[in-house]
Design a protein around this motif. Structure first.
Motif, PDB file in Angstrom:
ATOM      1  N   PRO A 346       0.754  -1.434  -0.039  1.00  0.00           N
ATOM      2  CA  PRO A 346       0.217   0.038   0.006  1.00  0.00           C
ATOM      3  C   PRO A 346       0.812   1.258  -0.055  1.00  0.00           C
ATOM      4  CG  PRO A 346      -0.692  -1.488   1.414  1.00  0.00           C
ATOM      5  CD  PRO A 346       0.592  -1.840   1.213  1.00  0.00           C
ATOM      6  N   LEU A 347       1.941   0.980   0.736  1.00  0.00           N
ATOM      7  CA  LEU A 347       2.780   2.655   0.861  1.00  0.00           C
ATOM      8  C   LEU A 347       3.440   2.662  -0.641  1.00  0.00           C
ATOM      9  CD1 LEU A 347       4.121   4.521   2.723  1.00  0.00           C
ATOM     10  CD2 LEU A 347       6.169   3.091   2.474  1.00  0.00           C
ATOM     11  N   LEU A 348       3.949   1.625  -1.416  1.00  0.00           N
ATOM     12  CA  LEU A 348       4.366   1.942  -2.644  1.00  0.00           C
ATOM     13  C   LEU A 348       3.689   2.290  -3.585  1.00  0.00           C
ATOM     14  CD1 LEU A 348       6.636  -1.386  -2.877  1.00  0.00           C
ATOM     15  CD2 LEU A 348       7.465   0.668  -2.624  1.00  0.00           C
ATOM     16  N   GLU A 349       2.192   1.789  -3.401  1.00  0.00           N
ATOM     17  CA  GLU A 349       1.212   2.184  -4.219  1.00  0.00           C
ATOM     18  C   GLU A 349       0.924   3.783  -4.170  1.00  0.00           C
ATOM     19  OE1 GLU A 349       0.091   0.975  -7.023  1.00  0.00           O
ATOM     20  OE2 GLU A 349       0.426  -0.983  -6.999  1.00  0.00           O
ATOM     21  N   GLU A 350       0.928   4.216  -2.773  1.00  0.00           N
ATOM     22  CA  GLU A 350       0.832   5.696  -2.386  1.00  0.00           C
ATOM     23  C   GLU A 350       1.907   6.502  -3.030  1.00  0.00           C
ATOM     24  OE1 GLU A 350       1.131   8.466   1.297  1.00  0.00           O
ATOM     25  OE2 GLU A 350       0.910   6.373   1.683  1.00  0.00           O
ATOM     26  N   ALA A 351       2.985   5.963  -2.864  1.00  0.00           N
ATOM     27  CA  ALA A 351       4.107   6.636  -3.468  1.00  0.00           C
ATOM     28  C   ALA A 351       4.143   6.855  -5.074  1.00  0.00           C
ATOM     29  CB  ALA A 351       5.536   6.014  -3.051  1.00  0.00           C
ATOM     30  N   TYR A 352       3.688   5.802  -5.504  1.00  0.00           N
ATOM     31  CA  TYR A 352       3.769   5.728  -7.160  1.00  0.00           C
ATOM     32  C   TYR A 352       2.761   6.822  -7.596  1.00  0.00           C
ATOM     33  CZ  TYR A 352       3.646   3.344 -11.614  1.00  0.00           C
ATOM     34  OH  TYR A 352       3.562   3.148 -13.030  1.00  0.00           O
ATOM     35  N   ASP A 353       1.643   6.796  -7.012  1.00  0.00           N
ATOM     36  CA  ASP A 353       0.599   7.628  -7.615  1.00  0.00           C
ATOM     37  C   ASP A 353       1.211   9.203  -7.308  1.00  0.00           C
ATOM     38  OD1 ASP A 353      -1.137   5.737  -8.098  1.00  0.00           O
ATOM     39  OD2 ASP A 353      -2.363   5.801  -6.077  1.00  0.00           O
ATOM     40  N   SER A 354       1.798   9.703  -5.964  1.00  0.00           N
ATOM     41  CA  SER A 354       2.125  10.622  -5.775  1.00  0.00           C
ATOM     42  C   SER A 354       3.339  11.278  -6.488  1.00  0.00           C
ATOM     43  CB  SER A 354       2.812  10.772  -4.476  1.00  0.00           C
ATOM     44  OG  SER A 354       3.233  11.982  -4.075  1.00  0.00           O
ATOM     45  N   LEU A 355       4.358  10.265  -6.804  1.00  0.00           N
ATOM     46  CA  LEU A 355       5.427  10.477  -7.673  1.00  0.00           C
ATOM     47  C   LEU A 355       5.203  10.753  -9.120  1.00  0.00           C
ATOM     48  CD1 LEU A 355       7.854   8.122  -5.995  1.00  0.00           C
ATOM     49  CD2 LEU A 355       7.945  10.854  -5.888  1.00  0.00           C
ATOM     50  N   SER A 356       4.295   9.961  -9.566  1.00  0.00           N
ATOM     51  CA  SER A 356       3.841  10.098 -11.177  1.00  0.00           C
ATOM     52  C   SER A 356       3.152  11.231 -11.499  1.00  0.00           C
ATOM     53  CB  SER A 356       2.974   8.741 -11.532  1.00  0.00           C
ATOM     54  OG  SER A 356       1.904   8.759 -10.800  1.00  0.00           O
ATOM     55  N   ARG A 357       2.362  11.723 -10.460  1.00  0.00           N
ATOM     56  CA  ARG A 357       1.785  13.050 -10.759  1.00  0.00           C
ATOM     57  C   ARG A 357       2.731  14.330 -10.665  1.00  0.00           C
ATOM     58  NH1 ARG A 357      -2.005  10.914  -7.057  1.00  0.00           N
ATOM     59  NH2 ARG A 357      -0.999  12.386  -5.365  1.00  0.00           N
ATOM     60  N   ARG A 358       3.881  14.026  -9.855  1.00  0.00           N
ATOM     61  CA  ARG A 358       4.655  15.154  -9.616  1.00  0.00           C
ATOM     62  C   ARG A 358       5.641  15.327 -10.774  1.00  0.00           C
ATOM     63  NH1 ARG A 358       4.905  17.039  -5.292  1.00  0.00           N
ATOM     64  NH2 ARG A 358       4.853  15.056  -3.937  1.00  0.00           N
ATOM     65  N   GLY A 415      10.160   2.433   5.744  1.00  0.00           N
ATOM     66  CA  GLY A 415       9.020   2.811   4.996  1.00  0.00           C
ATOM     67  C   GLY A 415       9.857   4.190   4.241  1.00  0.00           C
ATOM     68  N   SER A 416      10.629   4.977   4.940  1.00  0.00           N
ATOM     69  CA  SER A 416      11.030   6.135   4.296  1.00  0.00           C
ATOM     70  C   SER A 416      12.110   5.515   3.101  1.00  0.00           C
ATOM     71  CB  SER A 416      11.615   7.135   5.228  1.00  0.00           C
ATOM     72  OG  SER A 416      12.773   6.613   6.144  1.00  0.00           O
ATOM     73  N   THR A 417      13.052   4.612   3.674  1.00  0.00           N
ATOM     74  CA  THR A 417      13.871   4.166   2.811  1.00  0.00           C
ATOM     75  C   THR A 417      13.151   3.646   1.437  1.00  0.00           C
ATOM     76  OG1 THR A 417      15.386   3.627   4.282  1.00  0.00           O
ATOM     77  CG2 THR A 417      15.757   2.259   2.320  1.00  0.00           C
ATOM     78  N   SER A 418      12.211   3.006   1.396  1.00  0.00           N
ATOM     79  CA  SER A 418      11.540   2.596   0.454  1.00  0.00           C
ATOM     80  C   SER A 418      10.907   3.764  -0.610  1.00  0.00           C
ATOM     81  CB  SER A 418      10.216   1.576   0.762  1.00  0.00           C
ATOM     82  OG  SER A 418      10.790   0.422   1.612  1.00  0.00           O
ATOM     83  N   TRP A 419      10.523   4.604   0.023  1.00  0.00           N
ATOM     84  CA  TRP A 419       9.908   5.815  -0.803  1.00  0.00           C
ATOM     85  C   TRP A 419      10.856   6.536  -1.349  1.00  0.00           C
ATOM     86  CZ3 TRP A 419       4.614   7.421   0.339  1.00  0.00           C
ATOM     87  CH2 TRP A 419       4.221   8.686  -0.514  1.00  0.00           C
ATOM     88  N   HIS A 420      12.073   6.502  -0.781  1.00  0.00           N
ATOM     89  CA  HIS A 420      13.377   7.263  -1.170  1.00  0.00           C
ATOM     90  C   HIS A 420      13.802   6.271  -2.526  1.00  0.00           C
ATOM     91  CE1 HIS A 420      17.473   9.006  -0.766  1.00  0.00           C
ATOM     92  NE2 HIS A 420      17.720   8.233  -1.498  1.00  0.00           N
ATOM     93  N   GLU A 421      14.015   5.191  -2.564  1.00  0.00           N
ATOM     94  CA  GLU A 421      14.466   4.391  -3.548  1.00  0.00           C
ATOM     95  C   GLU A 421      13.114   4.515  -4.865  1.00  0.00           C
ATOM     96  OE1 GLU A 421      17.429   3.816  -3.528  1.00  0.00           O
ATOM     97  OE2 GLU A 421      17.744   3.878  -1.552  1.00  0.00           O
ATOM     98  N   LEU A 422      12.128   4.476  -4.401  1.00  0.00           N
ATOM     99  CA  LEU A 422      11.151   4.445  -5.493  1.00  0.00           C
ATOM    100  C   LEU A 422      11.258   6.010  -6.302  1.00  0.00           C
ATOM    101  CD1 LEU A 422       8.929   3.132  -7.115  1.00  0.00           C
ATOM    102  CD2 LEU A 422       7.203   4.107  -5.497  1.00  0.00           C
ATOM    103  N   ALA A 423      11.584   6.994  -5.447  1.00  0.00           N
ATOM    104  CA  ALA A 423      11.714   8.392  -6.161  1.00  0.00           C
ATOM    105  C   ALA A 423      12.692   8.385  -7.294  1.00  0.00           C
ATOM    106  CB  ALA A 423      11.922   9.310  -4.888  1.00  0.00           C
ATOM    107  N   HIS A 424      13.847   7.405  -6.963  1.00  0.00           N
ATOM    108  CA  HIS A 424      14.848   7.523  -7.848  1.00  0.00           C
ATOM    109  C   HIS A 424      14.138   6.970  -9.252  1.00  0.00           C
ATOM    110  CE1 HIS A 424      18.240   8.708  -5.703  1.00  0.00           C
ATOM    111  NE2 HIS A 424      18.166   7.480  -4.767  1.00  0.00           N
ATOM    112  N   THR A 425      13.479   5.968  -9.178  1.00  0.00           N
ATOM    113  CA  THR A 425      12.808   5.147 -10.430  1.00  0.00           C
ATOM    114  C   THR A 425      12.093   6.473 -11.227  1.00  0.00           C
ATOM    115  OG1 THR A 425      12.358   3.117  -9.300  1.00  0.00           O
ATOM    116  CG2 THR A 425      10.982   3.586 -11.310  1.00  0.00           C
TER     117      THR A 425
END
Length: 771
Positions: A346-358, A415-425
């Motif tokens: 759920p966290l990754l999906e939240e991050a994905y939605d946020s980052l794809s918009r930004r 959690g923050s580490t996962s968000w950090h790494e996904l932002a790199h994607t």
């Protein structure tokens, strides 16, 4: 053995006996030059002649000749695994014949480093420096070892090497390569050209020029370099491997795959090519393609630690569970996958939605997310060896992190580490992997803070002290803080500093400017060109502007923290006030302590690290039964410190004491991202969630309890059945209850709940339910 082969060996033995000792060194030089010029067949033939002669009469050879034999075996090592042992034995024999021999020790050091055995390599180079403190090649060897181990001393060793022998081309090449990694293209070109002036046939130096041309999009220069290399070697596998290595270090993993394949086309048995292609296939997620390549490399050279470790990891990963959900493919150990994925997906999906918009970018395929229960495995996945200090890594659409179990509780927030790494994607994807390290890392840290207020790096006493002491790099030099740190904490400080630069840019130019900068990097522009195109400024201007912005942002705490005198030394009015407050508390003078601690807090309101005034002020308030005052203080820490385990526990207790059950759920859920393995936290969350009617949370936590192997499994399954019932999943609840009663037929609570479910399903719906 055929009569012809026997005759050839006899002739060789006679000829070698007649040769002068220096002739064997000349012979191996000819073999090495054949290798340089792409005639591997001739190189192997010449090396085999030397090796054959050594096996016949080597015990009578001089130290210099034994070194020549060792060098011949190194060449043969591309075809024979036994040759590596024989090379080491020949070099050892040279040392036995001449205890003061430096050359043999240099060769041993090179051999070990080529096999990724840094400790043994360093020991050999250290012996060289004891015998010859000014030895340029020894200093260069230590530079290579230090760079391999990620230690800051590598540059000083390299400079010492050049100082000892300004004509040592390999030292210039090494410096050029370090500048290339630091994305300092002009410096890399200058050093590479200096190396070529000393050795026009240095293919590694040409490769640096080629890599700069490749990364800057200069196709004409890349063509010129390639043509120059082909004149030296018509089958330049190592040139393409150097380009592949440079591409990989610039996070261009698809290019790394393509270039390694090109190298393999020139030399299908190159261990380096097989290994580099295999590891890069892993980095882009093609694990099935990687295995046969690495197996072939390991069959040729079983002494390569990188390949051995990676194959061992691939064997272990066969037992991992893969879960495909939404935009992600999560890979984790069978034991941890059920629990960790219930939180991370759920966290990754939240991050994905946020980052794809930004970032207005969508990854082209599902993101692979690997979680490792042992840090050594994560380290091997990342660099092929154990000992990596990082918590996570991004290869673009392939991410890997430590599981919380791989670290001690409180060392990181998964959690923050996962968000950090996904932002790199997203940032690497949008920039086509061209964004410099400082920019993509700074954005990832900024995204952490944006995701949750307590996540991401925050300002610290140590950082401000370093800033005041001139130890934080200017914006125009920030990349060096990541790849060429001058002191232990510089890399960590650079992450935070880079995030502040990104924050400033976004504040002043809007989030669209960040997107435009990433696109400008994608177009091949350098950082000065990106600044000019998007921000209408120069590196020098942004250096001065950021300093003014930073000084205004942190003016009060900056005045009250002194410039540091060492990596561990911090002082100044703020530190003095905290220490005085601690001392007064230790003497039970809490009223006086409170005065000092409030004074300290006024000097540095944002500080939430170790010995934060807020923690001690909360303790003083608690002692006076002032729960609201304690809560106000402890929140300063829990909302700014992502690993504050004890403070979050205190906040939960205080909220419950004040009757705020819903509020107590927040700090307890923060604790899951610090460590999800504390059974009592999950039980407590489940109970509180059920109490306030948060059925989804209660159900999740009851499932989590079961994954942690509780002592009373029957009770845990009963509670899960109760949560399923509350959530309306009667069928699943019944299955759980039947499983409980199968093991404990007299379990009364389970019997009662099962009866209740049967009664509920048998009763006709009332009019309201029917309506």
């Amino acid at each position: 053995m055929s009569r012809f082969c026997l005759f050839a060996l006899l002739v060789l033995a006679v000829n070698c006996k007649a040769q002068e000792p220096s002739a064997r060194t000349a012979d191996v030089l000819l073999a090495e030059r054949s290798l340089l010029h792409g005639d591997k067949t001739d190189a192997l033939r010449r090396a085999q002649l030397i090796a054959g002669a050594y096996e016949q009469s080597g015990t009578q050879w001089s130290a210099a000749d034994r070194i020549a034999a060792g060098r011949a075996y190194v060449i043969l090592g591309s075809r024979s695994k036994e040759a590596v042992r024989q090379a080491l034995a020949a070099f050892d024999a040279a040392i036995a014949a001449d205890k003061s021999n430096v050359e043999a020790r240099l060769r041993i050091g090179d051999l070990f480093l080529d096999k990724y055995n840094a400790p043994e390599a360093k020991a050999s180079f250290d012996e060289v420096m004891k015998l010859d403190p000014k030895n340029a090649r020894g200093a260069l060897g230590l530079a290579r070892v230090s760079a391999f181990q990620g230690k800051k001393e590598f540059e000083s060793y390299a400079r010492a090497s050049v100082a000892s022998d300004p004509k040592l081309a390999t030292a210039r090449v090494f410096l050029a390569q370090t500048h290339l990694v630091a994305e300092a293209r002009d410096s890399a070109v200058a050093e590479a050209k200096a190396a070529l002036a000393l050795d026009p046939e240095s293919i590694p130096a040409w490769a640096v020029l080629g890599a700069v041309a490749m990364t800057s999009g200069d196709s004409a220069e890349l063509k010129r370099v390639r043509e120059a290399v082909l004149k030296i070697n018509p089958r330049p596998a190592d040139f393409y491997l150097d380009l592949a290595d440079a591409a990989t270090k610039q996070r261009r993993y698809d290019d790394g795959v393509r270039l390694a394949r090109e190298a393999l086309r020139f030399d299908s048995t190159s261990v380096r090519a097989l290994g580099m292609l295999g590891t890069n296939e892993m980095r882009v997620g093609n694990l099935d393609a990687a295995r046969p390549l690495l197996e072939k490399a390991f069959a040729i050279d079983p002494f390569n630690l990188w390949h051995k470790n990676t194959l061992d990891l691939l064997d272990q990963m066969k037992t991992f569970r893969t879960i495909d959900v939404g935009h992600f493919r999560v890979v984790a150990s069978e034991k941890e996958a059920p629990q960790l994925t219930s939180y991370i997906l759920p966290l990754l999906e939240e991050a994905y939605d946020s980052l794809s918009r930004r970032y207005q970018y969508t990854p082209p395929s599902a993101v692979r997310f690997e979680i490792y229960s042992h840090h050594a495995d994560f380290s091997v996945r990342t660099v092929g060896l154990t000992g990596l200090g990082a918590l996570g890594v991004s290869f673009g659409p392939v991410l890997a992190i430590d599981a919380p179990s791989a670290r001690n509780r409180g060392e990181f927030n998964w959690g923050s580490t996962s968000w950090h790494e996904l932002a790199h994607t997203f940032t690497l994807g949008l920039s086509n992997n061209h964004a410099p390290r400082w920019f993509t890392e700074g954005l990832s840290v900024l995204e952490e803070r944006r995701a949750r207020p307590e996540w991401g790096a925050k300002v610290s006493v140590e950082f401000l002290s370093a800033y005041r002491g001139g130890k934080i790099r200017k914006v125009s030099e920030l990349n060096d803080g990541f790849v060429k740190p001058r002191y232990g904490a510089e890399t960590i400080f650079s992450y935070y500093d880079a995030s502040l630069v990104c924050e400033m840019i976004e504040q002043e130019h809007g989030s669209a400017a960040i997107v435009e900068m990433l696109k400008a990097y994608r177009d091949g522009l350098s950082t000065p060109q990106v600044f000019q195109r998007v921000l209408k400024t120069t590196p020098e201007q942004i250096d001065a502007h950021f300093d003014a912005w930073f000084t205004k942002r942190f003016g009060e705490p900056l005045k009250n923290v002194a410039a540091n005198e060492g990596e561990e030394s911090v002082s100044g009015p703020f530190v003095d006030a905290v220490r005085k407050g601690l001392d007064l508390m230790g003497r039970a003078q809490n009223d006086s302590a409170k005065v000092e601690l409030l004074r300290a807090q006024a000097m540095f309101p944002e500080y939430a690290g170790q010995n934060a005034p807020a923690l001690m002020l909360a303790k003083i308030a608690q002692d006076k039964r002032d729960q609201r005052g304690a809560l106000a203080q402890v929140q300063r820490v829990t909302q700014s410190n992502e690993t504050a385990w004890d403070a979050n526990l205190v906040e939960a207790d205080l909220r419950l004491q004040l009757g705020d059950t819903i509020g107590a759920l927040v700090p307890l859920q923060r604790l899951i991202w610090i460590s999800p393995y504390e059974l009592s936290i999950h039980v407590r969350l489940a109970e509180l969630a059920a109490r306030v009617g948060n059925r989804a949370l209660a159900l999740r936590e009851r499932r989590a309890v079961l994954t942690l192997d509780p002592t009373d499994k029957l009770e845990a399954r009963y509670q899960l059945a109760r949560a399923l019932t509350d959530a309306g999943d009667v069928a699943a609840a019944r299955r759980e209850l039947l499983a409980v009663l199968e093991n404990a037929p007299s379990f009364e609570k389970a019997q009662s709940l099962l009866l209740e479910l049967r009664t509920r399903s048998a009763s006709p719906p009332d009019d309201e339910e029917s309506a």
